[in-house]
Design an enzyme around this catalytic site. Structure first.
Site, PDB file in Angstrom:
ATOM      1  N   ARG A  51       5.831  -4.019   1.758  1.00  0.00           N
ATOM      2  CA  ARG A  51       5.048  -2.693   2.452  1.00  0.00           C
ATOM      3  C   ARG A  51       3.936  -3.048   3.313  1.00  0.00           C
ATOM      4  O   ARG A  51       3.370  -4.107   3.086  1.00  0.00           O
ATOM      5  CB  ARG A  51       4.892  -1.458   1.615  1.00  0.00           C
ATOM      6  CG  ARG A  51       6.060  -0.847   1.126  1.00  0.00           C
ATOM      7  CD  ARG A  51       5.896   0.217   0.335  1.00  0.00           C
ATOM      8  NE  ARG A  51       7.089   0.779  -0.131  1.00  0.00           N
ATOM      9  CZ  ARG A  51       7.258   2.066  -0.578  1.00  0.00           C
ATOM     10  NH1 ARG A  51       6.474   3.095  -0.509  1.00  0.00           N
ATOM     11  NH2 ARG A  51       8.499   2.340  -0.877  1.00  0.00           N
ATOM     12  N   ASP A  53      11.280   8.589  -5.897  1.00  0.00           N
ATOM     13  CA  ASP A  53      11.509   8.180  -4.618  1.00  0.00           C
ATOM     14  C   ASP A  53      11.105   9.491  -3.868  1.00  0.00           C
ATOM     15  O   ASP A  53      11.358  10.489  -3.975  1.00  0.00           O
ATOM     16  CB  ASP A  53      13.022   7.898  -4.447  1.00  0.00           C
ATOM     17  CG  ASP A  53      13.161   7.068  -3.246  1.00  0.00           C
ATOM     18  OD1 ASP A  53      11.990   6.666  -2.660  1.00  0.00           O
ATOM     19  OD2 ASP A  53      14.304   6.654  -2.819  1.00  0.00           O
ATOM     20  N   THR A  56       9.145  -4.922  -7.360  1.00  0.00           N
ATOM     21  CA  THR A  56       8.900  -6.293  -6.679  1.00  0.00           C
ATOM     22  C   THR A  56       8.880  -6.136  -5.504  1.00  0.00           C
ATOM     23  O   THR A  56       8.234  -7.152  -4.481  1.00  0.00           O
ATOM     24  CB  THR A  56       9.685  -7.490  -7.515  1.00  0.00           C
ATOM     25  OG1 THR A  56      10.894  -6.962  -7.520  1.00  0.00           O
ATOM     26  CG2 THR A  56       9.217  -7.800  -8.801  1.00  0.00           C
ATOM     27  N   GLU A  57       9.848  -5.446  -4.668  1.00  0.00           N
ATOM     28  CA  GLU A  57      10.069  -5.287  -3.214  1.00  0.00           C
ATOM     29  C   GLU A  57       9.129  -4.582  -2.551  1.00  0.00           C
ATOM     30  O   GLU A  57       8.898  -4.765  -1.617  1.00  0.00           O
ATOM     31  CB  GLU A  57      11.432  -4.700  -3.082  1.00  0.00           C
ATOM     32  CG  GLU A  57      12.612  -5.468  -3.470  1.00  0.00           C
ATOM     33  CD  GLU A  57      12.886  -5.443  -5.076  1.00  0.00           C
ATOM     34  OE1 GLU A  57      12.337  -4.673  -5.605  1.00  0.00           O
ATOM     35  OE2 GLU A  57      13.594  -6.764  -5.541  1.00  0.00           O
ATOM     36  N   ASN A  58       8.348  -3.809  -3.379  1.00  0.00           N
ATOM     37  CA  ASN A  58       7.253  -2.812  -2.605  1.00  0.00           C
ATOM     38  C   ASN A  58       6.069  -3.660  -2.283  1.00  0.00           C
ATOM     39  O   ASN A  58       5.427  -3.205  -1.129  1.00  0.00           O
ATOM     40  CB  ASN A  58       6.457  -1.872  -3.745  1.00  0.00           C
ATOM     41  CG  ASN A  58       7.506  -0.777  -4.024  1.00  0.00           C
ATOM     42  OD1 ASN A  58       7.352  -0.130  -5.121  1.00  0.00           O
ATOM     43  ND2 ASN A  58       8.439  -0.449  -3.184  1.00  0.00           N
ATOM     44  N   ARG A  89       8.500  10.129   2.581  1.00  0.00           N
ATOM     45  CA  ARG A  89       9.198  11.233   3.391  1.00  0.00           C
ATOM     46  C   ARG A  89       8.550  12.519   3.528  1.00  0.00           C
ATOM     47  O   ARG A  89       8.413  13.404   4.487  1.00  0.00           O
ATOM     48  CB  ARG A  89      10.552  11.432   3.205  1.00  0.00           C
ATOM     49  CG  ARG A  89      11.313  10.087   3.880  1.00  0.00           C
ATOM     50  CD  ARG A  89      12.743  10.010   3.153  1.00  0.00           C
ATOM     51  NE  ARG A  89      12.661   9.171   1.949  1.00  0.00           N
ATOM     52  CZ  ARG A  89      13.752   9.001   1.061  1.00  0.00           C
ATOM     53  NH1 ARG A  89      14.577   9.751   1.211  1.00  0.00           N
ATOM     54  NH2 ARG A  89      13.650   8.331   0.049  1.00  0.00           N
ATOM     55  N   ARG A  92       1.329   8.781   4.604  1.00  0.00           N
ATOM     56  CA  ARG A  92       2.244   8.457   3.541  1.00  0.00           C
ATOM     57  C   ARG A  92       1.171   8.607   2.198  1.00  0.00           C
ATOM     58  O   ARG A  92       1.806   8.898   1.101  1.00  0.00           O
ATOM     59  CB  ARG A  92       2.954   7.143   3.438  1.00  0.00           C
ATOM     60  CG  ARG A  92       3.865   7.177   4.541  1.00  0.00           C
ATOM     61  CD  ARG A  92       4.449   5.567   4.789  1.00  0.00           C
ATOM     62  NE  ARG A  92       5.036   5.224   3.589  1.00  0.00           N
ATOM     63  CZ  ARG A  92       6.366   5.186   3.190  1.00  0.00           C
ATOM     64  NH1 ARG A  92       7.071   6.025   3.924  1.00  0.00           N
ATOM     65  NH2 ARG A  92       6.778   4.890   1.987  1.00  0.00           N
TER      66      ARG A  92
END
Ligand code: FPP
Length: 268
Positions: A84, A33, A79-81, A37, A46
């Site tokens: 983006r 992670d 699965t949440e990416n 940032r 990014r």
């Protein structure tokens, strides 16, 4: 002592001397992670963070393999990416393909078996073909297993397990009372590989984020404040030293020696 024989960055000798080479976790899981940032802090897009994240991953594969770890499981795309911005999702998909094409021969030469864990179906055909051919090429390698979780979610994995078991029960292959931990484990995407003894998450976040929900039940968790692109040999050594200071009780009162865990290790 094997540690002295392997190449270690001189600045990390003090840290390496604190590691008990006989108690290296067999299986380490990592939530990589902080790429975004890292780049934003430097005033960069990014995507620079993701590129640098690949270099960090290459270093950690080398270091963990040299230390005698047998399995590394990394969370590369959840699965949440998909939520983006399209531009970033496309960048990551292209990056996976580019990196694999470039690195797969070295991965194979190092006798690393690579496996992709997750639902590959939504990915473009070109990426799927690279993922499948990389797995096929390295299938019989024995030195080290690299599990790369892509389009992976722990809840989705458990739903799939429940569906498979329900099908077997409906067809009469099993009875409801046959459902036990072993059966569930045999349906997981990680079947054949022991659970991770250690989970490392970088960037200071203290969440599991839908990663290996079943498999992490008894894993020690190490949170590093360092952003993933800066996670290097010295940070990895710190995680191992911290892990080795823990007393793993598994709900009991005495620490189980890692030897007993090693007995349960079996590769697929
Ligand atoms: C998390 O940082 C990182 C990712 C979502 C991608 C990780 C992917 C790699 C390091 C490339 C791996 C490549 C291969 C071929 C396996 P983030 O973007 O969530 O950072 P943030 O939390 O700072 O926004």
């Amino acid at each position: 002592m094997r540690l002295k024989k392997i190449s270690i960055n001189k600045k990390n000798i003090n840290l390496s001397n604190q590691i008990d080479i006989k108690r290296i976790p067999d299986h380490i899981a990592i939530i990589m992670d902080g790429n975004g940032r890292w780049a934003t802090k430097k005033g960069l897009p990014r995507s620079f963070g993701h590129n640098q994240g690949v270099s960090a991953l290459k270093e950690i594969i080398k270091v963990s393999k040299n230390l005698g770890c047998k399995v590394l499981t990394v969370y590369a795309f959840s699965t949440e990416n998909w939520s983006r911005p399209n531009k970033e999702v496309d960048f990551l998909i292209n990056l996976f393909e580019k990196v694999l094409k470039k690195e797969i021969n070295e991965i194979h030469q190092e006798s690393i078996k690579i496996k992709f864990i997750g639902d590959l179906s939504p990915f473009p055909e070109t990426l799927k073909s690279v993922l499948n051919s990389s797995e096929a090429l390295t299938r019989n390698n024995k030195n080290f297993i690299l599990n790369v979780c892509v389009n992976y979610g722990g809840r989705q994995e458990l739903v799939k397990v429940a569906q498979e078991i329900a099908k077997k029960s409906f067809s009469g292959e099993i009875k409801p009372c046959d459902v036990n931990e072993e059966l569930i484990k045999s349906e997981l995407l990680t079947q054949g590989v022991q659970d991770p003894e250690l989970l490392i998450r970088t960037s200071g976040e203290k969440r599991i984020s839908n990663f290996l929900l079943w498999q992490l039940a008894y894993s020690e968790i190490y949170i590093s404040e360092v952003l993933w692109p800066d996670f290097d040999e010295s940070e990895f050594f710190k995680a191992i030293i911290d892990y080795q200071s823990r007393n793993r009780r598994f709900g009991g009162i005495e620490s189980l020696a890692n030897e007993s865990l090693k007995d349960s290790y079996c590769s697929s």
